[in-house]
Design a protein around this motif. Sequence first.
Motif, short mmCIF file in Angstrom:
data_model
loop_
_atom_site.label_atom_id
_atom_site.label_comp_id
_atom_site.label_asym_id
_atom_site.label_seq_id
_atom_site.Cartn_x
_atom_site.Cartn_y
_atom_site.Cartn_z
N TRP A 328 6.98 -5.00 -34.93
CA TRP A 328 6.55 -5.34 -36.28
C TRP A 328 5.03 -5.40 -36.37
CZ3 TRP A 328 9.73 -4.38 -39.89
CH2 TRP A 328 11.10 -4.48 -39.66
N LEU A 329 4.36 -5.83 -35.31
CA LEU A 329 2.90 -5.75 -35.29
C LEU A 329 2.45 -4.29 -35.37
CD1 LEU A 329 1.99 -8.38 -32.54
CD2 LEU A 329 1.44 -8.52 -34.98
N TYR A 330 3.14 -3.44 -34.62
CA TYR A 330 2.85 -2.01 -34.61
C TYR A 330 3.13 -1.40 -35.99
CZ TYR A 330 3.12 2.78 -32.64
OH TYR A 330 2.93 4.10 -32.35
N PHE A 331 4.27 -1.74 -36.56
CA PHE A 331 4.71 -1.20 -37.85
C PHE A 331 3.70 -1.55 -38.95
CE2 PHE A 331 7.10 -1.28 -41.81
CZ PHE A 331 7.96 -0.20 -41.71
N VAL A 332 3.32 -2.81 -39.04
CA VAL A 332 2.44 -3.26 -40.12
C VAL A 332 1.01 -2.76 -39.92
CG1 VAL A 332 1.48 -5.28 -41.29
CG2 VAL A 332 3.88 -5.28 -40.57
N SER A 333 0.51 -2.80 -38.68
CA SER A 333 -0.86 -2.34 -38.45
C SER A 333 -0.99 -0.84 -38.71
CB SER A 333 -1.29 -2.66 -37.01
OG SER A 333 -0.46 -2.01 -36.07
N TYR A 334 0.03 -0.06 -38.38
CA TYR A 334 0.03 1.37 -38.69
C TYR A 334 0.04 1.57 -40.21
CZ TYR A 334 1.26 6.35 -38.01
OH TYR A 334 1.26 7.72 -38.00
N MET A 335 0.87 0.79 -40.91
CA MET A 335 0.96 0.91 -42.37
C MET A 335 -0.37 0.56 -43.04
SD MET A 335 3.80 -0.73 -44.94
CE MET A 335 3.34 -2.44 -44.64
N PHE A 336 -1.11 -0.41 -42.47
CA PHE A 336 -2.38 -0.84 -43.05
C PHE A 336 -3.54 0.05 -42.64
CE2 PHE A 336 -1.29 -5.61 -43.81
CZ PHE A 336 -0.31 -5.22 -44.70
N SER A 337 -3.28 1.11 -41.89
CA SER A 337 -4.38 1.98 -41.44
C SER A 337 -4.02 3.45 -41.64
CB SER A 337 -4.70 1.69 -39.97
OG SER A 337 -3.54 1.85 -39.17
N GLY A 338 -3.18 4.00 -40.74
CA GLY A 338 -2.84 5.41 -40.82
C GLY A 338 -2.16 5.76 -42.13
N CYS A 511 -3.63 -5.06 -35.05
CA CYS A 511 -3.55 -4.13 -33.93
C CYS A 511 -4.27 -4.68 -32.70
CB CYS A 511 -4.13 -2.78 -34.33
SG CYS A 511 -3.67 -1.42 -33.23
N ALA A 512 -5.34 -5.44 -32.93
CA ALA A 512 -6.03 -6.09 -31.81
C ALA A 512 -5.11 -7.11 -31.13
CB ALA A 512 -7.31 -6.76 -32.30
N VAL A 513 -4.32 -7.83 -31.94
CA VAL A 513 -3.34 -8.77 -31.38
C VAL A 513 -2.29 -8.01 -30.57
CG1 VAL A 513 -1.54 -10.44 -31.94
CG2 VAL A 513 -3.70 -10.46 -33.20
N LEU A 514 -1.81 -6.89 -31.10
CA LEU A 514 -0.83 -6.08 -30.38
C LEU A 514 -1.41 -5.57 -29.06
CD1 LEU A 514 1.87 -4.53 -30.24
CD2 LEU A 514 0.77 -2.70 -31.55
N TYR A 515 -2.67 -5.16 -29.08
CA TYR A 515 -3.32 -4.69 -27.86
C TYR A 515 -3.39 -5.82 -26.83
CZ TYR A 515 -7.19 -3.58 -24.73
OH TYR A 515 -7.98 -3.40 -23.61
N ALA A 516 -3.74 -7.03 -27.27
CA ALA A 516 -3.83 -8.16 -26.34
C ALA A 516 -2.47 -8.46 -25.72
CB ALA A 516 -4.39 -9.37 -27.06
N ARG A 517 -1.40 -8.36 -26.53
CA ARG A 517 -0.06 -8.62 -26.02
C ARG A 517 0.41 -7.51 -25.07
NH1 ARG A 517 3.71 -11.80 -28.18
NH2 ARG A 517 5.26 -10.13 -27.99
N SER A 518 0.24 -6.28 -25.47
CA SER A 518 0.75 -5.16 -24.67
C SER A 518 -0.07 -4.94 -23.41
CB SER A 518 0.77 -3.88 -25.51
OG SER A 518 -0.53 -3.53 -25.93
N ARG A 519 -1.33 -5.32 -23.42
CA ARG A 519 -2.18 -5.10 -22.25
C ARG A 519 -1.64 -5.85 -21.04
NH1 ARG A 519 -8.62 -6.66 -21.74
NH2 ARG A 519 -9.00 -5.56 -19.77
N GLY A 520 -1.31 -7.12 -21.23
CA GLY A 520 -0.78 -7.90 -20.12
C GLY A 520 0.59 -7.43 -19.69
N LEU A 521 1.43 -7.03 -20.66
CA LEU A 521 2.78 -6.59 -20.34
C LEU A 521 2.77 -5.29 -19.57
CD1 LEU A 521 5.81 -7.02 -20.68
CD2 LEU A 521 5.70 -5.81 -22.85
N LEU A 522 1.94 -4.32 -20.03
CA LEU A 522 1.89 -3.03 -19.35
C LEU A 522 1.25 -3.15 -17.97
CD1 LEU A 522 0.93 -0.66 -22.29
CD2 LEU A 522 3.11 -0.85 -21.13
N ALA A 523 0.28 -4.06 -17.84
CA ALA A 523 -0.32 -4.26 -16.53
C ALA A 523 0.71 -4.77 -15.53
CB ALA A 523 -1.49 -5.25 -16.64
N TRP A 524 1.62 -5.65 -16.00
CA TRP A 524 2.69 -6.16 -15.13
C TRP A 524 3.66 -5.06 -14.77
CZ3 TRP A 524 4.21 -9.67 -11.91
CH2 TRP A 524 5.56 -9.89 -11.69
#
Length: 556
Positions: A328-338, A511-524
């Motif tokens: 939903w973070l991805y969905f809304v941030s994409y809608m508010f930009s792209g 999208c910055a919030v999504l990046y902060a969340r996904s960064r730690g998850l993908l690093a793991w």
Amino acid sequence: MSTPSSAHWLSLVGSVWLQTINGPNADFPVYSSQLKEVKGISQVQLNFLAFASDAGKLLGWFAGVAALYLPLWLVAVVGAAFGLVGYGIQFLFLERSGLAYWHMFLLTSLAGNGICWINTVCYLLCMKNFPSDSRVAVSLATSYLGLSAKFYTTMAEKLPLGASARYSKAKIYLLLNAVVPMLVTLVVAPSLRVVELTSHKRTDPVFFAMFAITLATGACAVLGSVGSKSIGLSSKEHMVSLYVLLALPILIPAALKIRETMDKFREAKRENRVHDLATDEPDTAVSVLDVEAENKDKEDDASVTTTGERSGQDEVGGLRLLRRLDFWLYFVSYMFSGTLGLVFLNNLGQIAESRGLSDPSTLVSLSSSFGFFGRLLPAFLDYYTAKSGYSISRTGSMAALMAPMAGAFFLLLGASDMFLYTSTAVVGTCTGAISSVAVSATSELFGRKNFGVNHNVLVANIPVGSLCFGYLAAFLYQKEARGGSRCVGAACYRDTFLLWGSTCAVGTALCAVLYARSRGLLAWRRLPPATMAARTPRCSANLGDDNNNGAVQLPV
């Protein structure tokens, strides 16, 4: 076969050509004003027609499901057939009273859904035929989607005088939108197949050649948009140059096919020589060499790190996708930009008219050309960072691209034409780049297994955003027109640009919030299995031991 063959590259060329013609809705701003007069509709109704093309994406997930069971070439043909029917019927009956507004809405939605089918084919071909360079292949192919508006406007401007005199501008574009995608799809259909790749070695010279052709094509498009006459190039020469550059990628698989044929000939000749030699030496030497070569190939394959195929990646699909906060973070941030950028591009015709520009095609061509470079930019970054062993976060890239887009909307508050052209170039570039990055971001966040369905669920934000932002723009336009059908002046879209800029700023923060969340998850997820096991939380019976040896060890 140690590298991608001519068949792999032929599929990429087919994807490139499909993407070039798969944006028939991108030329809507060029003929929208005339369509408004022919059918006698209001600005609000016109914006709903622009939304109709995006509304077809609500059912785009059908394309993802179809790609699981049907050959990819058939999926592409079905998508082109939807466009042929959707735009073709409008071309035939546009000036007749029997073609009601709601007929046009449904037909445009059908054509918009066909775009999803062709896009799904192109994405899957790039990801499956170039697994170790999927990001680069996807960005290269989708960059040509940014040239669609330029391609159609150039073709429409150079039609024979007889056709231009017989048909209105709106009918000419509807005819091209209906016929061209079907013809190109039928031509490239034999190349639209997944070819098995036994090794994932990089092919730098071939990618360099593709980059050179792509850059030359984009440069030609930009020169034609900003004024080819200023450099002594006629419009006809520009059109021929553009079409030659679009056809040039076919030389890459052709050259590879010739090399493969010559290699097979030399190999057959060598085998005949070995067969004729009478020797008492055992075959162990050859066997050892074969084993060593095989082991080396396996080591090369093992060293490849492919996006979406990392160890421990979570594959998400179905209803699980809708229960994820990241989605939903991805969905809304994409809608508010792209998506917001696409709405701006759909309204370029009316924006140009309100600013007093006589021909909106120049502005549309400019946005198309810069959108091309925006889509191409991620390909360069991915290619050179991957060679260094790094991988750029897709969510981080999207957040970085949203910030200048928000600034461009605020810049449009100025009445100068220079601000209009500059902001159009910035929005076109950022929108194109975000659209390209989003394809890889979907597989990065939710895996590849269900990509076809997942990405088509994600792009449902486009019709939602198109409806909301498009209706808002039309409502504010009609308000400034004070009851009339036209509004002239910078004030027509002033409040719209202010709201769009603020909305895009909010999208950047999400999208910055999504990046902060996904960064730690993908690093793991990227940790080797042994390290992950070692860092798994463990409990011991002596939790109260004074030296904390029995404490729970959390992952670092």
